[in-house]
Scaffold this active site. Structure first.
Site, PDB file in Angstrom:
ATOM      1  N   ARG A  68     -29.905 -49.996  22.526  1.00  0.00           N
ATOM      2  CA  ARG A  68     -29.450 -49.478  23.932  1.00  0.00           C
ATOM      3  C   ARG A  68     -30.509 -50.092  24.886  1.00  0.00           C
ATOM      4  NH1 ARG A  68     -27.040 -43.413  21.909  1.00  0.00           N
ATOM      5  NH2 ARG A  68     -24.918 -44.352  21.861  1.00  0.00           N
ATOM      6  N   GLY A  92     -21.323 -44.177  17.093  1.00  0.00           N
ATOM      7  CA  GLY A  92     -22.657 -44.301  16.799  1.00  0.00           C
ATOM      8  C   GLY A  92     -22.910 -44.563  15.533  1.00  0.00           C
ATOM      9  N   GLY A 140     -18.873 -41.417  21.993  1.00  0.00           N
ATOM     10  CA  GLY A 140     -17.952 -40.524  22.572  1.00  0.00           C
ATOM     11  C   GLY A 140     -17.245 -41.011  23.799  1.00  0.00           C
ATOM     12  N   LYS A 155     -14.720 -36.192  10.221  1.00  0.00           N
ATOM     13  CA  LYS A 155     -13.638 -35.119  10.595  1.00  0.00           C
ATOM     14  C   LYS A 155     -12.242 -35.727  11.287  1.00  0.00           C
ATOM     15  CE  LYS A 155     -15.512 -31.417  12.179  1.00  0.00           C
ATOM     16  NZ  LYS A 155     -16.162 -30.501  13.360  1.00  0.00           N
TER      17      LYS A 155
END
Ligand code: ADP
Ligand code: MG
Length: 406
Positions: free
Chosen positions: A37, A362, A386, A208
């Site tokens: 990053r 990520g 996200g 999930k």
């Protein structure tokens, strides 16, 4: 939306420009353990510094609780940034306190000042609009404000889905511009939601289903195939009536999964493709005894921890002719050796795609790095998990919307 290049046209020499960057990197033993990053943020710094701007960088690291916490200091990031830039980086010991104010006032042309973690200030993430705005005012003050040439560049793609002071409110106070990283990320994601070249294949994994329901809902109508692996595939398998042993299962999501399985293409085939075989073990350990079982015959007491070799082939075939691919979420518990093969096979198939391939998330990006697959063989690896999912869900990204509205 004005871009960094628009700002450069006006001239930036001597002006204090506040850049919000995503420098949220992993640390280990007080050092930067992965600098992806930081590297991705460099182009904007370089463009500004080369033209004599005084660059003030705001960023966050981890999730401190609104007060200074040495574990989340950006100090190690300042060191790595200086190495990568090949020039000194000034580092303020606070966000908008005495240190930041003195140092920003004393900056010279072509210098870069990194502020301490903005989340050390409770105003950064506050739900209270006034408290956030107040912190943003202090940040804006460091640039001298609009009258003294102050401006804001939004380049933290990984944070644009947050309505935070240094992401959102600051843009209501200063002339604002979209940085190159945010511009490029949005351009790629727009290709995925606009009119992508077909076949368009999406691969989802990770832990999930509930995290990804919204993105499945919005992508399923647009895709030709949705390949499902990872921990979330077991809720789909359960929705088909299969036993899944001790695998991850979200019983309250089976109904939604059944609905997704019913979505069909023109030929009447389900758009959702599930694994046909699964790597199971009693536990997630480095030396676990594993076996490969049919996806509809997972024994009681066993956990499904990776997709099997047959599934890797099936998914690979579905990807082979694809012209557009989006992949989010590892196919198995790739962090543990016996369960990495599915993610490796899938990553290689995505890397081989002759078209636009985008990796988001990520852990998925971390998997690509850990597997040492050449990042250049993917069309794009998103720096913001996200944020990219929320964009694909069709949600408004506050940090982008504010650039368009004001
Ligand atoms: P990303 O960050 O790329 O969006 P997620 O956060 O959704 O991905 O999921 C990543 C996690 O999913 C990894 O830590 C991985 O170990 C876990 N995972 C993948 N497959 C399984 C599985 N079968 N059972 C349990 N966890 C899994
Ligand atoms: Mg994750």
């Amino acid at each position: 939306m004005r871009t960094l290049d628009d700002l450069l046209k006006h001239g930036v020499k001597g002006r204090r420009i506040l850049v919000r960057s995503d420098l949220n990197v992993p640390l280990k033993d007080g050092r930067v353990a992965g600098d992806g990053r930081i590297r991705a943020s460099l182009p904007v710094f370089v463009k500004l510094l080369e033209r004599g701007a005084r660059v003030i960088v705001a960023a966050h690291l981890g999730r401190p609780k609104g007060e200074p916490d040495p574990r989340y200091s950006l100090g190690p990031v300042a060191d790595r940034l200086a190495q990568l830039l090949g020039s000194p980086v000034e580092f303020a010991l606070d966000t908008v306190g005495t240190s930041a104010r003195l140092m920003s006032a004393e900056m010279k042309d072509g210098e870069l000042l990194l502020l301490e973690n903005v989340r050390f200030n409770p105003g950064e993430t506050s739900k209270d609009d006034q408290e956030r705005l107040e912190f943003a005012r202090h940040l804006a003050f460091l640039t001298g404000g609009e009258d003294e040439g102050g401006a804001f560049v939004e380049d933290a793609f990984g944070a644009v889905h947050r309505k935070h002071a240094s992401v959102y409110d600051i843009a209501t106070l200063l002339p604002h511009y979209c940085g190159d990283l945010v511009r490029d990320e949005l351009a790629v994601l727009r290709q995925l939601t606009g009119s992508p070249d077909r076949p368009y294949v999406v691969v989802l994994g990770g832990s999930k289903v509930s995290d990804k329901l919204a993105v499945i809902d919005s992508l399923l109508p647009k895709v030709d195939r949705l390949l499902v692996g990872g921990g979330m595939c077991f809720t789909f398998l359960a929705a088909q009536g299969h036993e899944v042993g001790d695998s991850l299962l979200e019983p309250d999501q089976t109904e939604a999964c059944r609905g997704f399985l019913d979505v069909r293409d023109e030929d009447g085939a389900s758009k959702v493709v599930l694994p046909t075989d699964i790597v199971v073990a009693a536990d997630v350990t480095e030396h676990a005894a594993t076996s490969v079982v049919p996806a509809n015959a997972i024994p009681p007491g066993q956990k499904g921890l990776d997709i099997g070799p047959d599934t890797v082939r099936t998914f690979g075939d579905a990807l082979a002719g694809a012209k557009t691919v989006f992949w989010n979420g590892p196919m198995g518990v790739f962090e543990v050796a016996p369960f990495v093969a599915g993610t490796r096979g899938l990553a290689e198939a995505v890397a081989a795609v002759d078209g636009l391939s985008v990796v988001g998330g990520g852990d998925s990006a971390a998997a690509v790095r850990a597997l040492k697959i050449d990042a250049g063989s993917f069309g794009h690896i998103s720096t913001g998990g996200g944020a990219s999912l929320e964009f694909l869900e069709g949600k408004t990204l506050p940090g982008v919307a504010v650039l368009e509205e004001h």
